[in-house]
Design a protein around this motif. Structure first.
Motif, PDB file in Angstrom:
ATOM      1  N   GLY A 102      11.383   0.790  -5.034  1.00 13.03           N
ATOM      2  CA  GLY A 102      11.279   0.135  -3.730  1.00 13.03           C
ATOM      3  C   GLY A 102      10.153  -0.892  -3.704  1.00 13.03           C
ATOM      4  N   GLY A 153       0.816  -1.202   0.000  1.00 11.95           N
ATOM      5  CA  GLY A 153       0.000   0.000   0.000  1.00 11.95           C
ATOM      6  C   GLY A 153       0.848   1.249   0.000  1.00 11.95           C
ATOM      7  N   ASP A 154       0.184   2.364  -0.143  1.00 13.01           N
ATOM      8  CA  ASP A 154       0.866   3.653  -0.123  1.00 13.01           C
ATOM      9  C   ASP A 154      -0.052   4.664   0.543  1.00 13.01           C
ATOM     10  OD1 ASP A 154       3.157   3.072  -2.267  1.00 13.01           O
ATOM     11  OD2 ASP A 154       1.281   2.229  -2.997  1.00 13.01           O
ATOM     12  N   HIS A 197       9.333   5.063  -4.640  1.00 17.62           N
ATOM     13  CA  HIS A 197       8.249   4.077  -4.503  1.00 17.62           C
ATOM     14  C   HIS A 197       8.335   3.048  -5.624  1.00 17.62           C
ATOM     15  CE1 HIS A 197       6.231   7.756  -2.741  1.00 17.62           C
ATOM     16  NE2 HIS A 197       6.310   6.922  -1.735  1.00 17.62           N
ATOM     17  N   ARG A 201      16.194  -0.376  -2.208  1.00 18.12           N
ATOM     18  CA  ARG A 201      15.449  -0.598  -0.966  1.00 18.12           C
ATOM     19  C   ARG A 201      15.119   0.699  -0.245  1.00 18.12           C
ATOM     20  NH1 ARG A 201      19.076  -5.247   1.660  1.00 18.12           N
ATOM     21  NH2 ARG A 201      18.898  -6.760  -0.019  1.00 18.12           N
ATOM     22  N   ARG A 202      15.996   1.681  -0.414  1.00 24.86           N
ATOM     23  CA  ARG A 202      15.755   2.994   0.191  1.00 24.86           C
ATOM     24  C   ARG A 202      16.436   4.013  -0.699  1.00 24.86           C
ATOM     25  NH1 ARG A 202      15.139   4.679   5.964  1.00 24.86           N
ATOM     26  NH2 ARG A 202      15.197   2.458   6.361  1.00 24.86           N
ATOM     27  N   LEU A 203      15.726   4.465  -1.704  1.00 23.92           N
ATOM     28  CA  LEU A 203      16.323   5.403  -2.647  1.00 23.92           C
ATOM     29  C   LEU A 203      16.461   6.766  -1.958  1.00 23.92           C
ATOM     30  CD1 LEU A 203      17.052   4.947  -5.714  1.00 23.92           C
ATOM     31  CD2 LEU A 203      15.130   6.468  -6.195  1.00 23.92           C
ATOM     32  N   ASP A 255      12.301   0.749   4.821  1.00 24.79           N
ATOM     33  CA  ASP A 255      11.732   1.469   5.970  1.00 24.79           C
ATOM     34  C   ASP A 255      10.572   0.701   6.599  1.00 24.79           C
ATOM     35  OD1 ASP A 255      10.309   2.019   3.519  1.00 24.79           O
ATOM     36  OD2 ASP A 255       9.187   3.563   4.577  1.00 24.79           O
ATOM     37  N   SER A 277       6.993  13.644   1.734  1.00 25.05           N
ATOM     38  CA  SER A 277       6.893  14.681   2.752  1.00 25.05           C
ATOM     39  C   SER A 277       8.123  15.583   2.788  1.00 25.05           C
ATOM     40  CB  SER A 277       6.693  14.044   4.129  1.00 25.05           C
ATOM     41  OG  SER A 277       5.583  13.198   4.089  1.00 25.05           O
ATOM     42  N   GLY A 288       9.662  -1.271   0.702  1.00 26.41           N
ATOM     43  CA  GLY A 288      10.994  -0.709   0.911  1.00 26.41           C
ATOM     44  C   GLY A 288      11.494  -1.025   2.317  1.00 26.41           C
ATOM     45  N   MET A 297      11.182  13.541  11.891  1.00 33.08           N
ATOM     46  CA  MET A 297      11.058  14.190  10.588  1.00 33.08           C
ATOM     47  C   MET A 297       9.843  15.116  10.537  1.00 33.08           C
ATOM     48  SD  MET A 297      11.011  12.003   7.112  1.00 33.08           S
ATOM     49  CE  MET A 297       9.433  12.142   6.330  1.00 33.08           C
ATOM     50  N   ARG A 298       8.767  14.717  11.197  1.00 35.44           N
ATOM     51  CA  ARG A 298       7.541  15.508  11.150  1.00 35.44           C
ATOM     52  C   ARG A 298       7.470  16.557  12.252  1.00 35.44           C
ATOM     53  NH1 ARG A 298       6.823  10.939   8.543  1.00 35.44           N
ATOM     54  NH2 ARG A 298       5.150  10.621   7.050  1.00 35.44           N
ATOM     55  N   HIS A 323       6.690   8.540  -6.414  1.00 30.75           N
ATOM     56  CA  HIS A 323       7.972   8.929  -7.009  1.00 30.75           C
ATOM     57  C   HIS A 323       8.803   7.699  -7.370  1.00 30.75           C
ATOM     58  CE1 HIS A 323       9.576   8.062  -3.052  1.00 30.75           C
ATOM     59  NE2 HIS A 323       8.850   9.009  -2.490  1.00 30.75           N
ATOM     60  N   GLU A 372      10.303   8.981  11.897  1.00 32.52           N
ATOM     61  CA  GLU A 372       9.222   9.771  11.291  1.00 32.52           C
ATOM     62  C   GLU A 372       8.696  10.834  12.254  1.00 32.52           C
ATOM     63  OE1 GLU A 372       6.579   6.682   9.865  1.00 32.52           O
ATOM     64  OE2 GLU A 372       7.516   6.754   7.884  1.00 32.52           O
TER      65      GLU A 372
END
Ligand code: ATP
Ligand code: MG
Length: 365
Positions: free
Chosen positions: A26, A12-13, A23, A198-200, A161, A212, A159, A123-124, A20, A120
């Protein structure tokens, strides 16, 4: 387990923005390949709008807009609605009931240890400058476990994460099954073998390309946008003159080439080198400029994005059909998730109105 395990994929997303190329490499490209492999009995893609609301509660319009946007991204990347069910999280009430029951199987201490959630939160900007941490955000690994288990998915291609989320989910599955009986399926994470995928990283060199953070090359980027993004991409800040030796590590252009370029691409677009290893060796030695490497990357990415753009134009011309795909997919997912919820409630012995034993136990007291 009562039934033999079917091969089921769930991914899911969050509809927080267009998808992008992170995604894409990944997870999404893999989903298309797995879909077309014919090895899976059922494939579901969940648009995680309720999860997106956990840190976007004040902007439901953004989430609403991105439902169609993300679906267009799927369809243009090659997801085939005949083979893959695309569904919307908030329209599947069973997921929230499952979340509520799973919450009793997880401690707050365990949630606090989740490294992705920790990163996260930082980050937020939650828990800083008076910005509180929403409970829904803090507990989203539990709702994600509900998503995965509701579909009885045994394969989750995501991915890097997402690794802590899968670990958390597995713990919930084990705890549930050992407490109430074998109902839930233990999911396996499927990571890309290519570590660059795996983690671009972001185009700014930050650890992760993320909607984000605004450091993305979107799947719907036009040729001009792609050109501009690639040319302004972070490389090696100490590589000033072409003759200078350059660094590969942390250099986005090379990480992206690692993720996307094939030997055929070298033959087609950059015949001075046979493959990426040769190009890297020259860059590290000195005598190879960033622009040449960026031009190759631009052509490689353009080759990948062109068929995606074409399919997108076709679907964009028929939004009612996209809407129908979502509606049909969500109805199908509703059946699947309700079925699992019934099994869960039966195992927990809280299916009172389908449970005649409840009456007879009392009658024979
Ligand atoms: P947000 O910032 O809203 O969390 P996001 O860009 O992290 O958005 P998600 O919707 O959280 O995207 O992730 C969707 C899927 O894409 C997950 O499987 C995730 O592992 C994968 N993914 C996201 N970003 C990357 C990346 N930079 N490289 C590889 N995979 C990624
Ligand atoms: Mg994310």
């Amino acid at each position: 387990m009562a039934e033999t395990q079917r091969n089921i994929i769930l991914t899911g997303d969050r509809p927080t923005g267009s998808l992008h190329i992170g995604h894409y490499v990944g997870s999404l490209k893999r989903r298309v390949a797995l879909q077309d492999s014919g090895r899976f009995d059922e494939i579901y893609i969940l648009i995680a709008d309720a999860q997106a609301l956990t840190d976007n509660a004040d902007d439901p319009q953004k989430i609403r807009d991105n439902i169609i946007q993300v679906t267009l991204d799927y369809l243009s990347a090659g997801i085939d609605p005949e083979k893959t069910v695309i569904c919307i999280q908030s329209q599947l009430p069973a997921l929230y009931e499952l979340t509520a029951y799973y919450m009793n199987l997880v401690t707050t201490a365990r949630l606090e240890r989740n490294p992705t959630v920790k990163a996260e939160i930082k980050m937020r900007g939650f828990n800083e400058g008076g910005v509180g941490l929403p409970v829904g955000f803090y507990t989203y690994p539990i709702s994600q476990a509900a998503d995965i288990t509701a579909f009885k998915a045994n394969c989750v291609p995501v991915g890097e994460d997402q690794m802590p989320m899968l670990e958390q989910c597995k713990e919930i599955v084990h705890k549930f099954n050992s407490t109430y009986g074998e109902v839930l399926v233990d999911p396996q994470i499927l990571l890309n073998e290519n570590s660059a995928c795996r983690r671009l990283p972001g185009t700014d060199g930050k650890a992760k390309m993320s909607k984000s953070l605004g450091n993305c090359i979107y799947l719907n980027a036009s040729r001009e946008e792609l050109h501009q993004k690639v040319m302004s991409m972070f490389t090696d800040p100490d590589h000033i003159n072409i003759s200078d030796p350059g660094k590969i590590e942390g250099n986005c252009v090379f990480t992206y080439l690692d993720a996307f370029a094939t030997d055929e691409d070298f033959a087609e677009f950059c015949p001075d080198f046979r493959n990426l290893e040769e190009m890297k060796a020259q860059y590290m030695k000195g005598g190879l400029g960033d622009v040449k490497c960026k031009k190759l990357l631009e052509r490689v990415l353009d080759k990948e994005l062109e068929p995606i753009r074409k399919r997108r134009a076709k679907w964009e011309a028929d939004i009612p059909a996209v809407y129908e795909i979502l509606k049909k997919g969500t109805m199908k997912a509703r059946e699947t998730t309700e079925r699992t919820l019934s099994e869960v409630k039966e195992a927990m012995k809280i299916n009172y109105f389908a449970d005649d034993a409840l009456i007879s136990e009392w009658e024979h007291r």
